[in-house]
Design a protein around this motif. Sequence first.
Motif, PDB file in Angstrom:
ATOM      1  N   PRO A  33       0.806  -1.225   0.000  1.00  0.00           N
ATOM      2  CA  PRO A  33       0.000   0.000   0.000  1.00  0.00           C
ATOM      3  C   PRO A  33       0.839   1.277   0.000  1.00  0.00           C
ATOM      4  O   PRO A  33       0.475   2.262  -0.635  1.00  0.00           O
ATOM      5  CB  PRO A  33      -0.821  -0.109   1.293  1.00  0.00           C
ATOM      6  CG  PRO A  33      -0.909  -1.556   1.576  1.00  0.00           C
ATOM      7  CD  PRO A  33       0.391  -2.138   1.105  1.00  0.00           C
ATOM      8  N   ARG A  37       0.388   4.291  -2.542  1.00  0.00           N
ATOM      9  CA  ARG A  37       0.120   5.647  -2.049  1.00  0.00           C
ATOM     10  C   ARG A  37       1.106   6.656  -2.632  1.00  0.00           C
ATOM     11  O   ARG A  37       0.729   7.713  -3.120  1.00  0.00           O
ATOM     12  CB  ARG A  37       0.232   5.643  -0.523  1.00  0.00           C
ATOM     13  CG  ARG A  37       0.137   7.005   0.131  1.00  0.00           C
ATOM     14  CD  ARG A  37       0.149   6.883   1.651  1.00  0.00           C
ATOM     15  NE  ARG A  37       1.435   6.502   2.205  1.00  0.00           N
ATOM     16  CZ  ARG A  37       2.428   7.338   2.442  1.00  0.00           C
ATOM     17  NH1 ARG A  37       2.303   8.620   2.140  1.00  0.00           N
ATOM     18  NH2 ARG A  37       3.563   6.917   2.952  1.00  0.00           N
TER      19      ARG A  37
ATOM     20  N   PRO C  67      -4.436   2.205   3.555  1.00  0.00           N
ATOM     21  CA  PRO C  67      -3.323   3.157   3.681  1.00  0.00           C
ATOM     22  C   PRO C  67      -2.829   3.670   2.329  1.00  0.00           C
ATOM     23  O   PRO C  67      -2.206   4.722   2.262  1.00  0.00           O
ATOM     24  CB  PRO C  67      -2.237   2.343   4.407  1.00  0.00           C
ATOM     25  CG  PRO C  67      -2.611   0.919   4.256  1.00  0.00           C
ATOM     26  CD  PRO C  67      -4.106   0.878   4.104  1.00  0.00           C
ATOM     27  N   CYS C  68      -3.126   2.928   1.270  1.00  0.00           N
ATOM     28  CA  CYS C  68      -2.662   3.389  -0.044  1.00  0.00           C
ATOM     29  C   CYS C  68      -3.382   4.664  -0.487  1.00  0.00           C
ATOM     30  O   CYS C  68      -2.963   5.311  -1.446  1.00  0.00           O
ATOM     31  CB  CYS C  68      -2.822   2.296  -1.096  1.00  0.00           C
ATOM     32  SG  CYS C  68      -4.516   1.805  -1.358  1.00  0.00           S
ATOM     33  N   ASN C  71      -3.106  10.038   0.976  1.00  0.00           N
ATOM     34  CA  ASN C  71      -2.315  11.075   0.305  1.00  0.00           C
ATOM     35  C   ASN C  71      -3.245  12.218  -0.113  1.00  0.00           C
ATOM     36  O   ASN C  71      -4.439  12.192   0.166  1.00  0.00           O
ATOM     37  CB  ASN C  71      -1.547  10.492  -0.900  1.00  0.00           C
ATOM     38  CG  ASN C  71      -2.461   9.817  -1.895  1.00  0.00           C
ATOM     39  OD1 ASN C  71      -3.662  10.075  -1.911  1.00  0.00           O
ATOM     40  ND2 ASN C  71      -1.916   8.947  -2.719  1.00  0.00           N
ATOM     41  N   TYR C  72      -2.653  13.199  -0.810  1.00  0.00           N
ATOM     42  CA  TYR C  72      -3.456  14.376  -1.144  1.00  0.00           C
ATOM     43  C   TYR C  72      -4.513  14.085  -2.199  1.00  0.00           C
ATOM     44  O   TYR C  72      -5.475  14.831  -2.347  1.00  0.00           O
ATOM     45  CB  TYR C  72      -2.545  15.525  -1.596  1.00  0.00           C
ATOM     46  CG  TYR C  72      -1.923  15.325  -2.957  1.00  0.00           C
ATOM     47  CD1 TYR C  72      -2.563  15.771  -4.099  1.00  0.00           C
ATOM     48  CD2 TYR C  72      -0.694  14.678  -3.099  1.00  0.00           C
ATOM     49  CE1 TYR C  72      -2.001  15.577  -5.345  1.00  0.00           C
ATOM     50  CE2 TYR C  72      -0.124  14.483  -4.326  1.00  0.00           C
ATOM     51  CZ  TYR C  72      -0.781  14.938  -5.452  1.00  0.00           C
ATOM     52  OH  TYR C  72      -0.218  14.738  -6.688  1.00  0.00           O
ATOM     53  N   LEU C  73      -4.340  12.979  -2.919  1.00  0.00           N
ATOM     54  CA  LEU C  73      -5.311  12.655  -3.966  1.00  0.00           C
ATOM     55  C   LEU C  73      -6.637  12.179  -3.378  1.00  0.00           C
ATOM     56  O   LEU C  73      -7.691  12.352  -3.984  1.00  0.00           O
ATOM     57  CB  LEU C  73      -4.757  11.554  -4.883  1.00  0.00           C
ATOM     58  CG  LEU C  73      -3.568  11.918  -5.755  1.00  0.00           C
ATOM     59  CD1 LEU C  73      -3.011  10.674  -6.426  1.00  0.00           C
ATOM     60  CD2 LEU C  73      -3.979  12.936  -6.807  1.00  0.00           C
ATOM     61  N   TYR C  90      -7.916   4.751  -9.517  1.00  0.00           N
ATOM     62  CA  TYR C  90      -6.914   4.558  -8.483  1.00  0.00           C
ATOM     63  C   TYR C  90      -6.438   3.112  -8.539  1.00  0.00           C
ATOM     64  O   TYR C  90      -7.009   2.277  -9.270  1.00  0.00           O
ATOM     65  CB  TYR C  90      -7.520   4.872  -7.099  1.00  0.00           C
ATOM     66  CG  TYR C  90      -6.486   5.368  -6.127  1.00  0.00           C
ATOM     67  CD1 TYR C  90      -6.016   6.664  -6.196  1.00  0.00           C
ATOM     68  CD2 TYR C  90      -5.959   4.529  -5.152  1.00  0.00           C
ATOM     69  CE1 TYR C  90      -5.047   7.124  -5.317  1.00  0.00           C
ATOM     70  CE2 TYR C  90      -4.995   4.971  -4.266  1.00  0.00           C
ATOM     71  CZ  TYR C  90      -4.540   6.269  -4.362  1.00  0.00           C
ATOM     72  OH  TYR C  90      -3.578   6.715  -3.499  1.00  0.00           O
ATOM     73  N   VAL C  91      -5.376   2.815  -7.784  1.00  0.00           N
ATOM     74  CA  VAL C  91      -4.882   1.440  -7.727  1.00  0.00           C
ATOM     75  C   VAL C  91      -4.838   1.000  -6.272  1.00  0.00           C
ATOM     76  O   VAL C  91      -4.147   1.626  -5.459  1.00  0.00           O
ATOM     77  CB  VAL C  91      -3.486   1.321  -8.376  1.00  0.00           C
ATOM     78  CG1 VAL C  91      -2.945  -0.088  -8.204  1.00  0.00           C
ATOM     79  CG2 VAL C  91      -3.541   1.675  -9.854  1.00  0.00           C
TER      80      VAL C  91
END
Lengths: 198, 132, 121
Positions: A33, A37, C67-68, C71-73, C90-91
């Motif tokens: 992950p 991220r 958790p992936c 971020n700001y996205l 997204y991935v």
Amino acid sequence: MAVSYSDLLQFFYQCPVGLVETDEAAHVTLVNPAAARLLAPVLGNDDLSDLLPVLERLSPELLSALTRERTALGPIGAGRRFTACTNAEQATWVELLAVRVEPGRLMFVVLDADREQELVRRERVRALEVNDQIVQSLVAAETAFGLGRPDRAAELVSSASAAGRRWIGEQLAQAGGAAAGVVRRRDAAEPVAEAVEP
Amino acid sequence: MRILVVDDSEDMRELLSILITRGGPGFELVGEADNGRAALEMVKEVMPDVVLLDAAMPVMDGLEALPLICQSAPHVAVIMLSAFPGESMRQAALDAGAVGYLEKSRLTQTLLPAMARLLDDTGPFPVRSTSG
Amino acid sequence: MDLEFDAPDLRERLDALSLPDLDAVPFGVIAFDLDNRVVGYNRYESDRAGIAPERVLQRDLFIDVAPCTNNYLVAQRYTDEPHLDEQLDYVFTFRMSPTPVRLRLLGEAGAPRRYMAIRPR
């Protein structure tokens, strides 16, 4: 203590550092992950099944190191961290390291470099500010000389000198005390060599 | 010629006032400001003929203040002063409406002649060719 | 249930459902509160990810569950945008494999529940 494969996978999953495992053609076999991220801003329409287009966009340098060292095992590019900007607007940065674990199996480490880049940026701004302070005083001193006011010019030169000395003092303190050897006298025109990670 | 001096350095403002005084009775210092925003207010208040505007200042720098000054007081001639050499900054200042761009390190040689040319009114932007 | 991922009033319609009723939604839905704690994890998402709801309920969405997306996205937008309704590709990393998904981020200032809708690409 015996560590099971599932323990390792759990570590891989929770690791705060981005990890991507690929084959030699950069097809992704495992990704955690943290890597998803950190790499998300550069993926665009890619689905991260193939790391090649990501590397092409992010770090052509790392890609050419991989091509150059196509059979070498261990760290690629002598373990160098390749810094790359993932989004200029948001000022997000990553560092990439690649290791060929075994023939046909590569592991990419993706590190969050925002903090380091921010520190570097702040250092540069601070250096510019101090330099500006010195230049302003020296320029005023030149003007005072031109006006036939040597006493005033001398005061201004002292002020410039004090600003410069304060800055050097701060830097030496950060470098761990009065490490005079840190300072190397060089010709003003001589460029400072770019720091290279060992 | 009524002159407004805008520079965040008190030393520089003091030295510029001495320099202006040496220009003779034709030059009168009518005000001082230490940043671009304060300069905007002063321009409205004292209606100078010339603004000597430092490029780098806190609060509002010279390049930001320049077009605002030109907009609010089109009759005012602005001469940009900078401690830093740089063709791009010079060009940006001229593009934004400055009539001249002078490097601070040579002001004792260049400022009074530049302002004298303005006083002579020898052209629409008589100082523009001055790069020193 | 007749509810589409692209429905213009998706947030209002999810708000009208009880948390157990989210199980009937034909795409993935994660509901979470203002502290980012997961309060609803529907059956579609649970089956696809192979994760039982008990393992994620009350956990922090952006730290423990997805958790992936921290971020700001994604995560930052829930903080920054008072009227959030945004779709993006997204991935995800289900079972450590890259898994392309379409996300719809839904949030409204003052509303206690926020949503992340997930559809495979």
